[in-house]
Structure formats: structure tokens, C-alpha cells
Scaffold this active site. Sequence first.
Site, PDB file in Angstrom:
ATOM      1  N   LYS A 141       0.837  -1.213   0.000  1.00 34.28           N
ATOM      2  CA  LYS A 141       0.000   0.000   0.000  1.00 34.28           C
ATOM      3  C   LYS A 141       0.870   1.262   0.000  1.00 34.28           C
ATOM      4  O   LYS A 141       0.703   2.128  -0.842  1.00 34.28           O
ATOM      5  CB  LYS A 141      -0.934   0.028   1.223  1.00 34.28           C
ATOM      6  CG  LYS A 141      -1.895  -1.151   1.318  1.00 34.28           C
ATOM      7  CD  LYS A 141      -2.858  -1.004   2.485  1.00 34.28           C
ATOM      8  CE  LYS A 141      -2.193  -1.044   3.843  1.00 34.28           C
ATOM      9  NZ  LYS A 141      -1.712  -2.361   4.263  1.00 34.28           N
TER      10      LYS A 141
ATOM     11  N   ARG B 192      -9.987   0.758   8.277  1.00 33.91           N
ATOM     12  CA  ARG B 192      -9.634  -0.613   8.615  1.00 33.91           C
ATOM     13  C   ARG B 192     -10.758  -1.332   9.356  1.00 33.91           C
ATOM     14  O   ARG B 192     -10.613  -2.516   9.668  1.00 33.91           O
ATOM     15  CB  ARG B 192      -8.387  -0.610   9.495  1.00 33.91           C
ATOM     16  CG  ARG B 192      -7.070  -0.835   8.729  1.00 33.91           C
ATOM     17  CD  ARG B 192      -5.917  -0.637   9.691  1.00 33.91           C
ATOM     18  NE  ARG B 192      -4.740  -1.380   9.369  1.00 33.91           N
ATOM     19  CZ  ARG B 192      -3.618  -0.846   8.860  1.00 33.91           C
ATOM     20  NH1 ARG B 192      -3.570   0.429   8.535  1.00 33.91           N
ATOM     21  NH2 ARG B 192      -2.550  -1.589   8.672  1.00 33.91           N
TER      22      ARG B 192
ATOM     23  N   ARG C  80      11.635  -5.764   5.700  1.00 33.93           N
ATOM     24  CA  ARG C  80      11.554  -4.340   6.023  1.00 33.93           C
ATOM     25  C   ARG C  80      11.981  -4.101   7.471  1.00 33.93           C
ATOM     26  O   ARG C  80      12.584  -3.080   7.776  1.00 33.93           O
ATOM     27  CB  ARG C  80      10.140  -3.802   5.793  1.00 33.93           C
ATOM     28  CG  ARG C  80      10.041  -2.300   6.036  1.00 33.93           C
ATOM     29  CD  ARG C  80       8.705  -1.718   5.618  1.00 33.93           C
ATOM     30  NE  ARG C  80       7.609  -2.237   6.425  1.00 33.93           N
ATOM     31  CZ  ARG C  80       6.331  -1.929   6.223  1.00 33.93           C
ATOM     32  NH1 ARG C  80       5.990  -1.118   5.245  1.00 33.93           N
ATOM     33  NH2 ARG C  80       5.388  -2.438   6.991  1.00 33.93           N
TER      34      ARG C  80
ATOM     35  N   ARG D 112      11.601  -0.980  12.134  1.00 38.33           N
ATOM     36  CA  ARG D 112      10.231  -0.930  12.690  1.00 38.33           C
ATOM     37  C   ARG D 112      10.003  -2.129  13.582  1.00 38.33           C
ATOM     38  O   ARG D 112      10.105  -3.268  13.133  1.00 38.33           O
ATOM     39  CB  ARG D 112       9.223  -0.924  11.532  1.00 38.33           C
ATOM     40  CG  ARG D 112       8.570   0.419  11.321  1.00 38.33           C
ATOM     41  CD  ARG D 112       7.655   0.378  10.137  1.00 38.33           C
ATOM     42  NE  ARG D 112       6.388  -0.294  10.422  1.00 38.33           N
ATOM     43  CZ  ARG D 112       5.350  -0.262   9.608  1.00 38.33           C
ATOM     44  NH1 ARG D 112       5.415   0.398   8.465  1.00 38.33           N
ATOM     45  NH2 ARG D 112       4.226  -0.890   9.921  1.00 38.33           N
TER      46      ARG D 112
ATOM     47  N   ARG E  11      -1.099  -9.004  13.245  1.00 35.21           N
ATOM     48  CA  ARG E  11      -1.549  -7.965  12.306  1.00 35.21           C
ATOM     49  C   ARG E  11      -2.363  -8.593  11.171  1.00 35.21           C
ATOM     50  O   ARG E  11      -3.385  -8.046  10.755  1.00 35.21           O
ATOM     51  CB  ARG E  11      -0.345  -7.203  11.750  1.00 35.21           C
ATOM     52  CG  ARG E  11       0.288  -6.301  12.796  1.00 35.21           C
ATOM     53  CD  ARG E  11       1.701  -5.898  12.427  1.00 35.21           C
ATOM     54  NE  ARG E  11       1.781  -5.102  11.235  1.00 35.21           N
ATOM     55  CZ  ARG E  11       2.935  -4.840  10.601  1.00 35.21           C
ATOM     56  NH1 ARG E  11       4.076  -5.333  11.071  1.00 35.21           N
ATOM     57  NH2 ARG E  11       2.945  -4.102   9.529  1.00 35.21           N
TER      58      ARG E  11
HETATM   59  P1  B4P Z   1       3.900  -1.859   2.302  1.00 35.66           P
HETATM   60  O1  B4P Z   1       2.940  -2.981   2.068  1.00 35.66           O
HETATM   61  O2  B4P Z   1       3.889  -0.752   1.331  1.00 35.66           O
HETATM   62  O3  B4P Z   1       3.601  -1.418   3.774  1.00 35.66           O
HETATM   63  P2  B4P Z   1       2.207  -0.865   4.257  1.00 35.66           P
HETATM   64  O4  B4P Z   1       1.106  -1.698   3.679  1.00 35.66           O
HETATM   65  O5  B4P Z   1       2.157   0.586   3.976  1.00 35.66           O
HETATM   66  O6  B4P Z   1       2.278  -0.988   5.787  1.00 35.66           O
HETATM   67  P3  B4P Z   1       1.451  -1.745   6.900  1.00 35.66           P
HETATM   68  O7  B4P Z   1       0.085  -2.144   6.457  1.00 35.66           O
HETATM   69  O8  B4P Z   1       2.339  -2.805   7.386  1.00 35.66           O
HETATM   70  O9  B4P Z   1       1.380  -0.752   8.072  1.00 35.66           O
HETATM   71  P4  B4P Z   1       0.577   0.571   8.459  1.00 35.66           P
HETATM   72  O10 B4P Z   1       1.617   1.604   8.505  1.00 35.66           O
HETATM   73  O11 B4P Z   1      -0.617   0.851   7.614  1.00 35.66           O
HETATM   74  O12 B4P Z   1       5.353  -2.411   2.302  1.00 35.66           O
HETATM   75  C1  B4P Z   1       5.749  -3.583   2.913  1.00 35.66           C
HETATM   76  C2  B4P Z   1       7.086  -4.041   2.361  1.00 35.66           C
HETATM   77  O13 B4P Z   1       6.876  -4.705   1.133  1.00 35.66           O
HETATM   78  C3  B4P Z   1       8.071  -2.908   2.059  1.00 35.66           C
HETATM   79  O14 B4P Z   1       9.346  -3.269   2.517  1.00 35.66           O
HETATM   80  C4  B4P Z   1       8.075  -2.809   0.536  1.00 35.66           C
HETATM   81  O15 B4P Z   1       9.324  -2.413   0.008  1.00 35.66           O
HETATM   82  C5  B4P Z   1       7.762  -4.228   0.132  1.00 35.66           C
HETATM   83  N1  B4P Z   1       7.073  -4.299  -1.134  1.00 35.66           N
HETATM   84  C6  B4P Z   1       6.082  -3.476  -1.563  1.00 35.66           C
HETATM   85  N2  B4P Z   1       5.675  -3.848  -2.795  1.00 35.66           N
HETATM   86  C7  B4P Z   1       6.415  -4.951  -3.140  1.00 35.66           C
HETATM   87  C8  B4P Z   1       6.458  -5.803  -4.289  1.00 35.66           C
HETATM   88  N3  B4P Z   1       5.640  -5.621  -5.340  1.00 35.66           N
HETATM   89  N4  B4P Z   1       7.337  -6.837  -4.290  1.00 35.66           N
HETATM   90  C9  B4P Z   1       8.158  -7.038  -3.249  1.00 35.66           C
HETATM   91  N5  B4P Z   1       8.179  -6.264  -2.137  1.00 35.66           N
HETATM   92  C10 B4P Z   1       7.311  -5.227  -2.085  1.00 35.66           C
HETATM   93  O16 B4P Z   1       0.035   0.191   9.923  1.00 35.66           O
HETATM   94  C11 B4P Z   1       0.886  -0.126  11.002  1.00 35.66           C
HETATM   95  C12 B4P Z   1       0.061  -0.248  12.306  1.00 35.66           C
HETATM   96  O17 B4P Z   1      -0.579   1.034  12.601  1.00 35.66           O
HETATM   97  C13 B4P Z   1      -1.105  -1.234  12.281  1.00 35.66           C
HETATM   98  O18 B4P Z   1      -0.679  -2.537  12.604  1.00 35.66           O
HETATM   99  C14 B4P Z   1      -2.047  -0.619  13.361  1.00 35.66           C
HETATM  100  O19 B4P Z   1      -1.624  -0.961  14.667  1.00 35.66           O
HETATM  101  C15 B4P Z   1      -1.879   0.865  13.204  1.00 35.66           C
HETATM  102  N6  B4P Z   1      -2.883   1.467  12.314  1.00 35.66           N
HETATM  103  C16 B4P Z   1      -2.621   2.074  11.103  1.00 35.66           C
HETATM  104  N7  B4P Z   1      -3.774   2.496  10.545  1.00 35.66           N
HETATM  105  C17 B4P Z   1      -4.781   2.143  11.390  1.00 35.66           C
HETATM  106  C18 B4P Z   1      -6.197   2.287  11.346  1.00 35.66           C
HETATM  107  N8  B4P Z   1      -6.823   2.867  10.314  1.00 35.66           N
HETATM  108  N9  B4P Z   1      -6.942   1.806  12.390  1.00 35.66           N
HETATM  109  C19 B4P Z   1      -6.356   1.236  13.440  1.00 35.66           C
HETATM  110  N10 B4P Z   1      -5.011   1.055  13.546  1.00 35.66           N
HETATM  111  C20 B4P Z   1      -4.220   1.508  12.520  1.00 35.66           C
END
Ligand code: B4P
Length: 190
Positions: free
Chosen positions: A14, A89, A128, A134, A146
Site C-alpha cells: 500500500k 480498517r 523491512r 520498525r 496484524r
Molecule cells: P507496504 O505494504 O507498502 O507497507 P504498508 O502496507 O504501507 O504498511 P502496513 O500495512 O504494514 O502498516 P501501516 O503503517 O498501515 O510495504 C511492505 C514491504 O513490502 C516494504 O518493505 C516494501 O518495500 C515491500 N514491497 C512493496 N511492494 C512490493 C512488491 N511488489 N514486491 C516485493 N516487495 C514489495 O500500519 C501499522 C500499524 O498502525 C497497524 O498494525 C495498526 O496498529 C496501526 N494502524 C494504522 N492504521 C490504522 C487504522 N486505520 N486503524 C487502526 N489502527 C491503525
Amino acid sequence: MLNIVLFGPPGAGKGTQADLLVKKYNLIHLSTGDILRSEIKEGTSLGLEAKKLMDDGLLVPDDVVIGMIKSKLDKNPKSQGFIFDGFPRTQKQAKELDNLLNHQSKSISIMLALVVDDKELIKRLLNRGISSGRSDDQDEKIIANRINEYNIKTTPLKDYYASQNKLHEISGTGSVLDIAKKLNNIIDNL
Ligand code: B4P
């Protein structure tokens, strides 16, 4: 106006895809995860409270994240559109987002849902964890929590947006640029 919900399990890509979409379509990027991590970095009381939950892989309370999004929407009334990354979410967050947008005569245009299997998600997040430090990416038990939270509380939102004909599911496996092309095609054909 283009308002995108970018959806998928933790590690689906994302944040990675949001960075490309905001540049291409001149949108404002609202990532609740990023906002929470900046609160933690600044040591605010909200950040300290959120950290305990995030470190266990649990969702932060709805009212906290809804308040954060409301304040960002209020600060950007003239934006060409938003990309909501990691929000909503839960059902409550999705309904409140609709209410907040309705008040400004706006609405969600589309939900782009990235689909990636659990094995690949765990691999990406652990990688990551090494590079970013992190803490929620460094422990398989937290990552499993998660994914579990996502499956129970977040996945049902696909039905919420499908019932409004806004859901598009895309494989999130493959090169970042190939996935971006697929997302662009869907948006350009809206
Ligand atoms: P991403 O997949 O981009 O990471 P993310 O979804 O943005 O993060 P995530 O869902 O984990 O956490 P969030 O901050 O929203 O990347 C993951 C990895 O994959 C990276 O290293 C990237 O380089 C790699 N990658 C990407 N694309 C790739 C591809 N095509 N091939 C190979 N590798 C690839 O949330 C964190 C925490 O915050 C949650 O657990 C929760 O506690 C809280 N939170 C956030 N929003 C919330 C909400 N709305 N409600 C309640 N709690 C919330």
C-alpha cells in the site's frame, strides 16, 4: 476529484504504491500508519498510547484514527483528491469516512485492493524490519497478529465497497512498476 482507498493486508504494498499514485495523480497521501509513527516519534500522549497497541500488532481505537483523518481533511479543502492508505480498517472507520466526505460534498471514487498471500507478506515485512528497524516488522508473532486483525476486522470492508460497485482487486505480487501500471489502468478507465 479522485478519492482512492488503497487496501490490502500489512505488507501488500500500500505505502509503496501510494507513493507512485500521489505523484501521478497529484493527490494528498493520508497514511494513518505514518501519522501514528510520527506521533510516536514526537512522544505525544496519543503516540505513547498507540505504540503499545501497534507493538502488539493490534488496531488503534477507531476514534483516534478517525480524528486524525478528520483533521487532515479539514486542513486540505482544496485538494484534487486523497489517497487513503491503511484507512479505513473497520466498518466504523469506513462509515465515518463516508460521513466526513459527505459533509464536504465528496465521496470515495474507488477501492483498490492489493492481494498477496501470507507467506509473501511475512517475508516482505521481516525484510523491512531489518532495513527500517520498525519494531512491528521484526517479530513473526506480531506480524501474525496484524494479519489476523486484518482478516477479522478489515477484510469485510471489501463487501462494503463492493456493494457500492467500487471494489477492484489486483494481484500485489510481481514488480512494483507492473502493479502500478495495473492500478493506473483501472483509474484511467474510471
Ligand atoms: P507496504 O505494504 O507498502 O507497507 P504498508 O502496507 O504501507 O504498511 P502496513 O500495512 O504494514 O502498516 P501501516 O503503517 O498501515 O510495504 C511492505 C514491504 O513490502 C516494504 O518493505 C516494501 O518495500 C515491500 N514491497 C512493496 N511492494 C512490493 C512488491 N511488489 N514486491 C516485493 N516487495 C514489495 O500500519 C501499522 C500499524 O498502525 C497497524 O498494525 C495498526 O496498529 C496501526 N494502524 C494504522 N492504521 C490504522 C487504522 N486505520 N486503524 C487502526 N489502527 C491503525
